[in-house]
Each structure stands twice: as C-alpha cells, then as structure tokens.
Design an enzyme around this catalytic site. Structure first.
Site, PDB file in Angstrom:
ATOM      1  N   GLY A   1       3.799  -1.161   4.298  1.00 24.13           N
ATOM      2  CA  GLY A   1       2.782  -2.380   4.757  1.00 24.13           C
ATOM      3  C   GLY A   1       3.019  -3.791   4.335  1.00 24.13           C
ATOM      4  N   GLY A   2       4.300  -4.323   4.016  1.00 25.13           N
ATOM      5  CA  GLY A   2       4.318  -5.756   3.424  1.00 25.13           C
ATOM      6  C   GLY A   2       4.128  -6.726   4.585  1.00 25.13           C
ATOM      7  N   GLY A   3       4.669  -6.666   5.760  1.00 29.62           N
ATOM      8  CA  GLY A   3       4.417  -7.505   6.703  1.00 29.62           C
ATOM      9  C   GLY A   3       2.971  -7.652   6.979  1.00 29.62           C
TER      10      GLY A   3
ATOM     11  N   PRO B   1      10.055  -4.564   0.346  1.00 27.07           N
ATOM     12  CA  PRO B   1      11.265  -4.057   1.167  1.00 27.07           C
ATOM     13  C   PRO B   1      10.468  -4.236   2.663  1.00 27.07           C
ATOM     14  CG  PRO B   1      10.659  -2.332  -0.172  1.00 27.07           C
ATOM     15  CD  PRO B   1       9.786  -3.275  -0.726  1.00 27.07           C
TER      16      PRO B   1
ATOM     17  N   ASP C   1      -2.151  -1.334  10.407  1.00 25.20           N
ATOM     18  CA  ASP C   1      -2.004  -1.397   9.061  1.00 25.20           C
ATOM     19  C   ASP C   1      -2.876  -2.651   8.558  1.00 25.20           C
ATOM     20  OD1 ASP C   1      -1.417   1.019   8.081  1.00 25.20           O
ATOM     21  OD2 ASP C   1       0.668   0.141   7.605  1.00 25.20           O
TER      22      ASP C   1
ATOM     23  N   SER D   1       0.432  -6.697   5.129  1.00 20.57           N
ATOM     24  CA  SER D   1      -0.412  -7.321   3.931  1.00 20.57           C
ATOM     25  C   SER D   1      -0.144  -8.974   3.941  1.00 20.57           C
ATOM     26  CB  SER D   1       0.273  -6.954   2.645  1.00 20.57           C
ATOM     27  OG  SER D   1      -0.482  -7.279   1.442  1.00 20.57           O
TER      28      SER D   1
ATOM     29  N   LYS E   1       1.037  -1.103   0.033  1.00 20.33           N
ATOM     30  CA  LYS E   1       0.009  -0.143   0.080  1.00 20.33           C
ATOM     31  C   LYS E   1       0.798   1.350  -0.067  1.00 20.33           C
ATOM     32  CE  LYS E   1       0.860   1.046   4.329  1.00 20.33           C
ATOM     33  NZ  LYS E   1       1.731   2.227   5.000  1.00 20.33           N
TER      34      LYS E   1
ATOM     35  N   GLY F   1      10.039  -3.043   6.436  1.00 25.93           N
ATOM     36  CA  GLY F   1      10.181  -1.632   7.240  1.00 25.93           C
ATOM     37  C   GLY F   1      10.453  -0.460   5.839  1.00 25.93           C
ATOM     38  N   GLY F   2       9.459  -0.631   5.038  1.00 23.31           N
ATOM     39  CA  GLY F   2       9.509   0.320   4.084  1.00 23.31           C
ATOM     40  C   GLY F   2       8.319   1.277   3.964  1.00 23.31           C
ATOM     41  N   GLY F   3       7.486   1.119   4.807  1.00 21.95           N
ATOM     42  CA  GLY F   3       6.167   2.091   4.881  1.00 21.95           C
ATOM     43  C   GLY F   3       5.330   1.647   3.651  1.00 21.95           C
TER      44      GLY F   3
HETATM   45  C1  LIG Z   1       2.610   4.546   9.838  1.00 22.42           C
HETATM   46  C2  LIG Z   1       1.492   3.531   9.050  1.00 22.42           C
HETATM   47  C3  LIG Z   1       0.773   4.133   8.159  1.00 22.42           C
HETATM   48  O1  LIG Z   1      -0.122   3.465   7.265  1.00 22.42           O
HETATM   49  O2  LIG Z   1       2.421   2.470   8.296  1.00 22.42           O
HETATM   50  P1  LIG Z   1       3.785   1.876   8.135  1.00 22.42           P
HETATM   51  O3  LIG Z   1       4.839   2.823   8.015  1.00 22.42           O
HETATM   52  O4  LIG Z   1       3.825   1.014   9.426  1.00 22.42           O
HETATM   53  O5  LIG Z   1       3.725   1.007   7.023  1.00 22.42           O
HETATM   54  C4  LIG Z   1       0.934   2.678  10.217  1.00 22.42           C
HETATM   55  O6  LIG Z   1      -0.171   3.662  10.867  1.00 22.42           O
HETATM   56  C5  LIG Z   1       1.692   1.792  11.073  1.00 22.42           C
HETATM   57  O7  LIG Z   1       0.574   0.706  11.204  1.00 22.42           O
HETATM   58  P2  LIG Z   1       1.467  -0.703  11.585  1.00 22.42           P
HETATM   59  O8  LIG Z   1       2.929  -0.946  11.121  1.00 22.42           O
HETATM   60  O9  LIG Z   1       0.681  -1.966  11.676  1.00 22.42           O
HETATM   61  O10 LIG Z   1       1.682  -0.414  13.402  1.00 22.42           O
HETATM   62  P3  LIG Z   1       1.625  -1.282  14.600  1.00 22.42           P
HETATM   63  O11 LIG Z   1       2.485  -2.699  14.353  1.00 22.42           O
HETATM   64  O12 LIG Z   1       0.400  -1.376  14.876  1.00 22.42           O
HETATM   65  O13 LIG Z   1       2.651  -0.234  15.469  1.00 22.42           O
HETATM   66  C6  LIG Z   1       3.798   0.082  15.443  1.00 22.42           C
HETATM   67  C7  LIG Z   1       4.111   1.144  16.257  1.00 22.42           C
HETATM   68  O14 LIG Z   1       3.350   2.515  15.664  1.00 22.42           O
HETATM   69  C8  LIG Z   1       2.758   3.036  16.700  1.00 22.42           C
HETATM   70  N1  LIG Z   1       1.441   3.421  16.011  1.00 22.42           N
HETATM   71  C9  LIG Z   1       0.966   2.763  15.066  1.00 22.42           C
HETATM   72  C10 LIG Z   1      -0.135   3.119  14.416  1.00 22.42           C
HETATM   73  C11 LIG Z   1      -0.866   4.276  14.991  1.00 22.42           C
HETATM   74  N2  LIG Z   1      -1.860   4.731  14.280  1.00 22.42           N
HETATM   75  N3  LIG Z   1      -0.359   5.106  15.882  1.00 22.42           N
HETATM   76  C12 LIG Z   1       0.852   4.554  16.784  1.00 22.42           C
HETATM   77  O15 LIG Z   1       1.587   5.208  17.501  1.00 22.42           O
HETATM   78  C13 LIG Z   1       2.570   1.944  17.711  1.00 22.42           C
HETATM   79  O16 LIG Z   1       2.522   2.436  19.059  1.00 22.42           O
HETATM   80  C14 LIG Z   1       3.588   1.018  17.419  1.00 22.42           C
HETATM   81  O17 LIG Z   1       4.870   1.525  18.435  1.00 22.42           O
HETATM   82  N1  LIG Z   2       6.147 -11.006   7.133  1.00 22.23           N
HETATM   83  C1  LIG Z   2       7.005  -9.990   7.506  1.00 22.23           C
HETATM   84  N2  LIG Z   2       7.389  -9.330   6.436  1.00 22.23           N
HETATM   85  C2  LIG Z   2       8.228  -8.095   6.747  1.00 22.23           C
HETATM   86  N3  LIG Z   2       8.259  -7.508   7.836  1.00 22.23           N
HETATM   87  C3  LIG Z   2       7.664  -8.236   9.035  1.00 22.23           C
HETATM   88  C4  LIG Z   2       7.112  -9.414   8.767  1.00 22.23           C
HETATM   89  N4  LIG Z   2       6.701  -9.791   9.918  1.00 22.23           N
HETATM   90  C5  LIG Z   2       7.133  -9.104  10.896  1.00 22.23           C
HETATM   91  N5  LIG Z   2       7.908  -8.214  10.321  1.00 22.23           N
HETATM   92  C6  LIG Z   2       8.684  -6.871  10.871  1.00 22.23           C
HETATM   93  O1  LIG Z   2       7.549  -5.622  10.731  1.00 22.23           O
HETATM   94  C7  LIG Z   2       8.616  -4.774  10.582  1.00 22.23           C
HETATM   95  C8  LIG Z   2       7.751  -3.783   9.543  1.00 22.23           C
HETATM   96  O2  LIG Z   2       7.608  -4.225   8.517  1.00 22.23           O
HETATM   97  P1  LIG Z   2       6.764  -4.036   7.139  1.00 22.23           P
HETATM   98  O3  LIG Z   2       5.078  -4.093   7.628  1.00 22.23           O
HETATM   99  O4  LIG Z   2       7.189  -4.483   5.961  1.00 22.23           O
HETATM  100  O5  LIG Z   2       6.919  -2.484   6.823  1.00 22.23           O
HETATM  101  P2  LIG Z   2       6.073  -1.272   7.428  1.00 22.23           P
HETATM  102  O6  LIG Z   2       5.524  -1.422   8.462  1.00 22.23           O
HETATM  103  O7  LIG Z   2       7.119  -0.236   7.513  1.00 22.23           O
HETATM  104  O8  LIG Z   2       5.342  -1.078   6.188  1.00 22.23           O
HETATM  105  C9  LIG Z   2       9.762  -5.250   9.916  1.00 22.23           C
HETATM  106  O9  LIG Z   2      11.116  -4.426  10.260  1.00 22.23           O
HETATM  107  C10 LIG Z   2       9.814  -6.676  10.652  1.00 22.23           C
HETATM  108  O10 LIG Z   2      10.820  -6.814  11.744  1.00 22.23           O
END
Ligand SMILES: C[C@@](CO)(OP(=O)(O)O)[C@H](O)COP(=O)(O)OP(=O)(O)OC[C@H]1O[C@@H](n2ccc(N)nc2=O)[C@H](O)[C@@H]1O
Ligand SMILES: Nc1ncnc2c1ncn2[C@@H]1O[C@H](COP(=O)(O)OP(=O)(O)O)[C@@H](O)[C@H]1O
Length: 330
Positions: A101-103, A95, A137, A105, A12, A97-99
């Site tokens: 949402g791979g994990g 990737p 996410d 998803s 995403k 941890g790329g933002g």
């Molecule tokens: C920032 C976003 C935007 O879509 O995406 P990613 O960069 O991860 O892809 C998300 O809100 C990330 O969602 P996700 O990665 O599932 O978050 P979680 O595992 O639930 O939380 C990871 C960390 O971010 C913080 N967190 C997350 C979501 C949120 N609305 N507020 C938060 O403060 C949580 O406290 C936690 O320390």
């Molecule tokens: N199946 C998975 N694929 C990728 N990362 C994972 C997975 N399961 C757990 N993780 C952990 O979740 C963290 C965030 O990964 P990811 O969801 O890919 O990125 P982001 O939350 O930045 O979009 C990774 O750094 C990794 O430690």
C-alpha cells in the site's frame, strides 16, 4: 514558505484477505485486517502561493499523472477550492506494487499533512471520502488505526492488535492488482466472518485479544489457550498470484520449507495441528510475510531468509505499529 518535513507514510500488511463478493461496478467485496508496519516512505511538503502542484523529486516508473502523492494534492485542492499549491518531495523506501500500500499511504499522508499546511480544516471522514476516490486502500491510512475492513476496504472498524514483529520478503516480481482481481480463477465466495472470529484466533493469554475474553473455540481447540495465536483465514488472491508468478510461488515454497524444517526463528502462530502458519502474501502481492513474537525472533528469521533464498529484492524485519504515526494530526 511554510513547510512540513519528514512526514511518514507507513506500509500496511493484510493479515488475511477474503474476497466475499463482487459489486456491479467490478470492485470486489473484501474482509481484511490492515496492520500498519514500521517501514515508511517520507514526504517533504513546501507550500506554494501560485496554486501549482509540483513534483520535486522524480519517481522512476511512476509518471506524474498517476503519482498518488500528487493526485492526492490535486484532489484536496479541488475539494476545498484552496488557492495554495505545493512542492512534493517523496523519499520512496517502500517497494511499488508490493501489496504494502505504499502509493496509497503516500496519498493519505499528503491529504492529512496538506490539510494542515493549507489550513483546509477537513474532517477525517471528509479526507477518507476524498481518499476513496484515489484508491480502495487510501481510507485506512487516513483512518489511522489498525482496522478490520469490509466493503471494498473502506468500511473500517478499529482493532487493537497484539505487539508483533514481521519479516517482509519481496520476491522479484511486480503484480498488477487489477489483473489479479479480474482473473477467472479468483474465488469470490469466501464465507463472511466476524471480528469476534478473528479475535478468537489471537493469543488471548497474553492479553492481546480484541475482546480480552477467551472464546469457546480456544478452549475446544486447545492451542489458542496455551499462549499461541492461531493462523487465521487466508489471502484469496494468493493462489491466483502463485499460478501466474512462479517467482512468488517459489519464494513462498522455500520460506515454507524453512518454517517446516524449524530453521526459522519460531513465528508467533500455529495451525490446528500445531504446525507453524505458512508464509502469507500481503494484498495482491508480491510481498510475503511471517509474523513473530519478538523483534529478536524477527531479526533472526530475516537473517536466515536473506542468504538462503536466492533472488529476492528485499527482506526486512519490522515492527507492527499500534497506530498510524499521523493519527493525531486530524
Ligand atoms: C488488494 C489490496 C488489499 O488491501 O491491496 P494492494 O495489493 O493494492 O496493496 C487493495 O484492495 C487494493 O487497493 P488499491 O490498490 O487502492 O486498489 P485500487 O487502486 O482502488 O484498484 C486497483 C484495481 O484493483 C481492483 N479492486 C481493488 C479493490 C477492490 N476491493 N476490488 C477490486 O476489484 C480495481 O478494480 C482496480 O482494477
Ligand atoms: N507514490 C506512489 N508510489 C508508488 N506507486 C505509485 C505511486 N503513485 C502511483 N503509483 C502506482 O501504483 C502502483 C501500486 O503501487 P503501491 O501502492 O506501492 O503498491 P500496492 O498497491 O501493490 O500496495 C504502482 O505500480 C505505481 O504504478
């Protein structure tokens, strides 16, 4: 043994991401639009009769206990009491941890697909509820439609987005989401917007708007009504990430310089002065993206970025998806 092969888990983008508040438990209140894109992990699932959840392919850097694909299977087992288990083989293309949402998803696709393979019969709502226990996410990927999201990301309304292509660029940095959300310099008071505000920024003349109507803002602003989409909102996490990860800031500066010089195949949107929208970060980064009106423009932009910007891990031109590929699996 029954099995499901080649299950897609798409990435995403957060087209914008506003942090509007903070809950008592520390989670942040957001407003964002999630758009699925056509780059994906792929998953193979083989049902087991012994109840074990087994990882069939190692995922470097991600121990089994935190692997969201396995945690999703365990969570579904717990919620339903099924006696089945599963072998999970994850082909990782996105990737970590790329933002993107791979994990999350991966977790959602495992929930949706296992619900079929195990005949557990949960509804979309029930699967989304389990997803939320795994990460903020996860629900949108189970929801299956591009969405305007509020709450911590789980309060979802489907949106119809115009056909667009993206160039996604991964700088050489891994950004820890939690640390960005807890940063003292993160602003948490962006004023609330409505879906209509977002809709008004889209290119309504091509019929791509959410409401199909031209807004007063378009008529006054001029630019939205002549076939351009306007840059909408921002990513509030961006300044926090740029201040801590110079590599992400550098790549963004260099892509912006290419945009300003007109060297990149023209992106799809402009700001109120008629300038191209700046490159934007997705989620908590590190990936950055530009948006384009056609596949050819996105491919051309990717070809220009790749050699001109040193030290990036990944540059990919990709289509925005209309819906999640597993939408009709529930
Ligand atoms: C920032 C976003 C935007 O879509 O995406 P990613 O960069 O991860 O892809 C998300 O809100 C990330 O969602 P996700 O990665 O599932 O978050 P979680 O595992 O639930 O939380 C990871 C960390 O971010 C913080 N967190 C997350 C979501 C949120 N609305 N507020 C938060 O403060 C949580 O406290 C936690 O320390
Ligand atoms: N199946 C998975 N694929 C990728 N990362 C994972 C997975 N399961 C757990 N993780 C952990 O979740 C963290 C965030 O990964 P990811 O969801 O890919 O990125 P982001 O939350 O930045 O979009 C990774 O750094 C990794 O430690």
């Amino acid at each position: 043994m029954p099995a499901l092969h080649d299950i897609p888990a798409p990435a995403k983008l957060n087209l914008f991401l506003h942090v509007t508040g903070r809950r008592a438990d520390g989670y942040h209140l957001l407003q964002t639009v999630f758009r699925f894109i056509d780059v994906q992990d792929r998953i193979q699932l083989e049902r087991r009769d012994d109840g074990r959840v087994v990882r069939a392919i190692d995922l470097p850097g991600v121990p089994e206990e935190i692997d969201l694909s396995l945690r999703a299977a365990l969570a579904l087992q717990k919620a339903t009491g099924t006696s089945y288990g599963v072998n999970v083989a994850l082909e990782k293309n996105l990737p970590a941890g790329g933002g993107l949402g791979g994990g999350s998803s991966d977790a959602a696709s495992v929930l949706v697909a296992l619900n079929r393979l195990w005949n557990t019969g949960l509804s979309r709502q029930e699967l989304m509820r389990i997803g939320l226990t795994l990460g903020a996410d996860v629900p949108v990927f189970v929801f299956g439609q591009n969405a305007f999201a509020e709450g911590v990301g789980e309060d979802l309304q489907a949106v119809t987005l115009p056909e667009r292509w993206y160039v996604v660029i991964q700088p050489n940095a891994s950004v820890p989401t939690g640390a960005i959300f807890t940063a003292p310099d993160l602003t948490r008071d962006t004023p609330l917007i409505t879906i209509a505000d977002f809709s008004a920024s889209l290119n309504l003349s091509s019929g791509g708007g959410l409401t199909g109507k031209t807004s007063a803002a378009d008529e006054v602003g001029g630019i939205g009504s002549v076939g351009f989409q306007r840059c909408f909102g921002r990513n509030d996490l961006e300044p926090v990430v740029f201040a801590r990860f110079e590599e992400v800031a550098r790549v963004a500066r260099e892509v912006d310089a290419l945009l300003a010089a007109g060297s990149l195949s023209r992106p799809s949107a402009v700001d109120s002065t008629g300038s191209q929208c700046k490159v934007r970060m997705s989620g908590s980064g590190a990936c950055l993206f530009t948006e384009h009106e056609s596949e050819a423009k996105a491919l051309a932009a990717a070809q220009q970025i790749a050699p001109k910007i040193q030290g990036v891990r990944w540059v990919q031109a990709t289509a925005g998806l209309k819906v999640h590929p597993l939408l009709d699996w529930i």
